[in-house]
Design an enzyme around this catalytic site. Structure first.
Site, PDB file in Angstrom:
ATOM      1  N   ARG A   1       0.840  -1.204   0.000  1.00  0.00           N
ATOM      2  CA  ARG A   1       0.000   0.000   0.000  1.00  0.00           C
ATOM      3  C   ARG A   1       0.877   1.257   0.000  1.00  0.00           C
ATOM      4  NH1 ARG A   1      -2.411  -3.783  -0.281  1.00  0.00           N
ATOM      5  NH2 ARG A   1      -2.425  -3.061  -2.401  1.00  0.00           N
TER       6      ARG A   1
ATOM      7  N   HIS B   1      -7.914   7.997  10.839  1.00  0.00           N
ATOM      8  CA  HIS B   1      -7.517   6.590  10.762  1.00  0.00           C
ATOM      9  C   HIS B   1      -6.012   6.406  10.640  1.00  0.00           C
ATOM     10  CE1 HIS B   1     -11.829   5.405   9.292  1.00  0.00           C
ATOM     11  NE2 HIS B   1     -11.747   5.571  10.594  1.00  0.00           N
TER      12      HIS B   1
END
Length: 237
Positions: free
Chosen positions: A61, A115
């Site tokens: 990612r 987050h």
């Protein structure tokens, strides 16, 4: 609502604002959690059981993020923030559920990452939090305490508390305008922000590719690509 009536703005962004930059969404059809098992990759328990697989997932990612670029939607929000600050109109809070840094690279000065942030790591041994763009393995030592086995991505996993909630709820309680951009409305507490804003008397706007789970709660709704909707909306404001 005219611009003269708006002082305080809270904007919430989700994966949809970064999709056109080439970053995959998580919950949409064909999204990341359809391809990978979040229970094995995005929980504290998964990290304890198999840190190598968790690191490999987030290393990929991170690599994707470093190759991505901010788009017109990110830049439009940055331009709106600069205008709001320059004219001292009121509070402007940009909250993102995304762990990418595209808002910052698009020009936004202050972003609340509820987050966490993919390009940061923290140490479970000593708590050290630091910028980190490189791959991590279970053997990577902490630059502060020197111990290995404790580094983890600075992201909020399932079962963990989102960051900055006190700041967010305080801003929602005082906002005149709440805008949700590119978010599905399925993840709480973020999905409940529109209710908090409406209770404070704010005008609420949804900008998304398609209706989300809580779309009917918004006063105003527009659907289409973020790179088209967000600059048009920002210009009107």
């Amino acid at each position: 609502m005219s611009a003269r009536q708006i002082r305080n703005i809270v904007i919430l962004t989700g994966a949809g604002i970064s999709a056109e930059s080439g970053l995959g969404t998580f919950r949409d059809r064909g999204g990341i959690w359809e391809k990978f098992d979040w229970q094995k990759l995005a929980t504290p328990e998964a990290f304890t059981a198999d840190p190598e697989s968790v690191h490999a997932f987030y290393n990929a990612r991170r690599e994707n993020l470093l190759a991505a670029q901010p788009n017109d939607a990110h830049r439009a929000l940055a331009a709106l923030e600069l205008l709001w600050q320059a004219e001292e109109r009121g509070q402007f809070l940009l909250v993102t559920q995304n762990i990418d840094d595209l808002h910052a690279r698009g020009g936004s000065n202050e972003v609340l990452h509820m987050h966490g942030e993919l390009l940061k790591s923290r140490c479970n041994h000593c708590g050290h939090l630091f910028e980190h763009e490189h791959a991590i393995t279970p053997n990577t030592p902490c630059p502060a305490c020197g111990r290995s086995g404790g580094l983890r991505p600075h992201v909020v996993w399932f079962g963990e508390m989102p960051l900055g909630l006190d700041t967010i709820y305080e801003a929602l309680g005082a906002c005149d305008l709440f805008v949700a951009i590119g978010t599905s409305g399925t993840v709480y507490p973020a999905a409940g922000f529109v209710t908090e804003a409406k209770a404070a008397g704010a005008w609420t706007v949804e900008l998304s590719l398609q209706p989300g789970e809580v779309s009917t709660l918004f006063d105003e709704r527009h659907y289409g690509p973020a790179t088209k909707l967000v600059p048009e909306w920002a210009e009107r404001v």
